[in-house]
Write a protein that holds these residues in place. Structure first.
Motif, PDB file in Angstrom:
ATOM      1  N   UNK A  67      -0.235   8.751 -14.871  1.00  0.00           N
ATOM      2  CA  UNK A  67      -0.298   8.941 -13.423  1.00  0.00           C
ATOM      3  C   UNK A  67      -0.873  10.312 -13.072  1.00  0.00           C
ATOM      4  N   UNK A  68      -0.596  11.326 -13.901  1.00  0.00           N
ATOM      5  CA  UNK A  68      -1.143  12.658 -13.623  1.00  0.00           C
ATOM      6  C   UNK A  68      -2.663  12.657 -13.750  1.00  0.00           C
ATOM      7  N   UNK A  69      -3.195  11.892 -14.714  1.00  0.00           N
ATOM      8  CA  UNK A  69      -4.648  11.782 -14.858  1.00  0.00           C
ATOM      9  C   UNK A  69      -5.259  11.141 -13.617  1.00  0.00           C
ATOM     10  N   UNK A  70      -4.612  10.091 -13.122  1.00  0.00           N
ATOM     11  CA  UNK A  70      -5.141   9.371 -11.960  1.00  0.00           C
ATOM     12  C   UNK A  70      -5.042  10.236 -10.712  1.00  0.00           C
ATOM     13  N   UNK A  71      -3.932  10.961 -10.561  1.00  0.00           N
ATOM     14  CA  UNK A  71      -3.802  11.864  -9.405  1.00  0.00           C
ATOM     15  C   UNK A  71      -4.895  12.935  -9.431  1.00  0.00           C
ATOM     16  N   UNK A  72      -5.168  13.479 -10.614  1.00  0.00           N
ATOM     17  CA  UNK A  72      -6.206  14.503 -10.733  1.00  0.00           C
ATOM     18  C   UNK A  72      -7.568  13.931 -10.379  1.00  0.00           C
ATOM     19  N   UNK A  73      -7.857  12.708 -10.871  1.00  0.00           N
ATOM     20  CA  UNK A  73      -9.135  12.064 -10.538  1.00  0.00           C
ATOM     21  C   UNK A  73      -9.240  11.840  -9.037  1.00  0.00           C
ATOM     22  N   UNK A 122      -7.750  13.394  -6.555  1.00  0.00           N
ATOM     23  CA  UNK A 122      -7.923  14.659  -5.847  1.00  0.00           C
ATOM     24  C   UNK A 122      -9.355  15.162  -5.971  1.00  0.00           C
ATOM     25  N   UNK A 123      -9.925  15.040  -7.155  1.00  0.00           N
ATOM     26  CA  UNK A 123     -11.303  15.478  -7.385  1.00  0.00           C
ATOM     27  C   UNK A 123     -12.313  14.661  -6.594  1.00  0.00           C
ATOM     28  N   UNK A 124     -11.942  13.424  -6.241  1.00  0.00           N
ATOM     29  CA  UNK A 124     -12.870  12.542  -5.538  1.00  0.00           C
ATOM     30  C   UNK A 124     -12.523  12.367  -4.061  1.00  0.00           C
ATOM     31  N   UNK A 125     -11.729  13.282  -3.530  1.00  0.00           N
ATOM     32  CA  UNK A 125     -11.508  13.326  -2.091  1.00  0.00           C
ATOM     33  C   UNK A 125     -10.416  12.427  -1.556  1.00  0.00           C
ATOM     34  N   UNK A 126      -9.593  11.852  -2.430  1.00  0.00           N
ATOM     35  CA  UNK A 126      -8.493  11.009  -1.966  1.00  0.00           C
ATOM     36  C   UNK A 126      -7.261  11.871  -1.701  1.00  0.00           C
ATOM     37  N   UNK A 127      -6.493  11.498  -0.684  1.00  0.00           N
ATOM     38  CA  UNK A 127      -5.212  12.144  -0.434  1.00  0.00           C
ATOM     39  C   UNK A 127      -4.162  11.368  -1.219  1.00  0.00           C
ATOM     40  N   UNK A 128      -3.615  11.998  -2.236  1.00  0.00           N
ATOM     41  CA  UNK A 128      -2.676  11.320  -3.112  1.00  0.00           C
ATOM     42  C   UNK A 128      -1.382  12.117  -3.169  1.00  0.00           C
ATOM     43  N   UNK A 142       1.631   5.862  -6.760  1.00  0.00           N
ATOM     44  CA  UNK A 142       0.244   6.045  -6.343  1.00  0.00           C
ATOM     45  C   UNK A 142      -0.186   4.823  -5.546  1.00  0.00           C
ATOM     46  N   UNK A 143      -0.762   5.000  -4.343  1.00  0.00           N
ATOM     47  CA  UNK A 143      -1.178   3.852  -3.536  1.00  0.00           C
ATOM     48  C   UNK A 143      -2.138   2.929  -4.281  1.00  0.00           C
ATOM     49  N   UNK A 176       0.816  -1.213   0.000  1.00  0.00           N
ATOM     50  CA  UNK A 176       0.000   0.000   0.000  1.00  0.00           C
ATOM     51  C   UNK A 176       0.849   1.261   0.000  1.00  0.00           C
ATOM     52  N   UNK A 177       2.107   1.159   0.429  1.00  0.00           N
ATOM     53  CA  UNK A 177       2.996   2.317   0.422  1.00  0.00           C
ATOM     54  C   UNK A 177       3.708   2.502  -0.910  1.00  0.00           C
TER      55      UNK A 177
END
Length: 226
Positions: free
Chosen positions: A192-198, A200-206, A212-213, A104-105
């Motif tokens: 990875x930038x697309x996934x980080x943006x998604x 962040x938009x959905x309340x995950x701390x990334x 990416x976890x 997970x890390x």
């Protein structure tokens, strides 16, 4: 008592695990796999050890933790690129490292697959998520899992709280069919930038950098396939 027996005694598996057509998997991968890995996979099925370590499985519920998904090839390509740039001091050559688990890390676990060495003699290595620190274990996967989950082997890359709730396995619903992700499919996946943006938009701390976890990758894939 074998390493598998000790692992089962230490960390009870679920009552049922999906069967795997190992000859088909090995044909897809183009290589033979260690017997202990196949026994572990047949005994536990896809899932997570101690809510932290995701062993890659042919029937994984997500391609991010699938042995025949895009991640092994993607990780090996990244290692090769970093090695050529002199950025990553590896314990062996990148061609001798095959990814087979993730935490997970964001640590990856590898088989050390030296040329001419039987798969049953492959050892274990792990890389830290956000540095070039490596850990190596001079034994097979079953021995590694047993040693770590019993507390006999301390992996400095893993959190001190790993065994706070003892050794346990959490199964995940398996994929229905063996489907290998082809290279063109892998390259078409989101960046990875697309996934980080998604996330962040959905309340995950990334994290803004680093790996990416797994739980975020899993959530992204489930949302993108609805």
């Amino acid at each position: 008592m074998t390493s598998i027996d000790r692992l089962i005694s230490l960390c009870p598996p679920p009552p049922i695990a999906p069967p795997t057509d190992w000859p088909a998997v090995e044909r897809l991968l183009g290589m033979r796999l260690p017997a202990d890995y196949k026994q572990i996979s047949d005994t536990y099925g896809p899932g997570t050890f101690c809510g932290f370590l995701h062993l890659y499985h042919p029937h994984a519920h997500t391609s991010w933790t699938s042995l025949i998904g895009p991640m092994p090839s993607t990780i090996r390509t990244q290692l090769q690129r970093e090695h050529e740039q002199g950025a990553s001091p590896l314990p062996v050559g990148p061609q001798d490292l095959f990814p087979m688990a993730v935490t997970d890390n964001g640590e990856y676990l590898f088989w050390v697959t030296r040329s001419g060495v039987s798969p049953d003699e492959w050892t274990v290595a792990a890389s830290q998520a956000r540095s070039f620190q490596w850990y190596t274990y001079d034994g097979d996967l079953a021995g590694f899992l047993t040693a770590v989950l019993s507390g006999q082997e301390i992996v400095s890359l893993f959190p001190d709280s790993l065994l706070d709730h003892g050794a346990f396995f959490t199964p995940r619903a398996p994929a229905a069919h063996l489907t290998a992700v082809q290279p063109e499919q892998s390259s078409a996946m989101a960046s990875s930038s697309d996934i980080r943006a998604w996330a962040s938009d959905h309340g995950y701390e990334v994290p803004v950098r680093g790996r990416i976890p797994v739980e975020i990758l899993d959530a992204w894939q489930q949302a993108s396939t609805r």
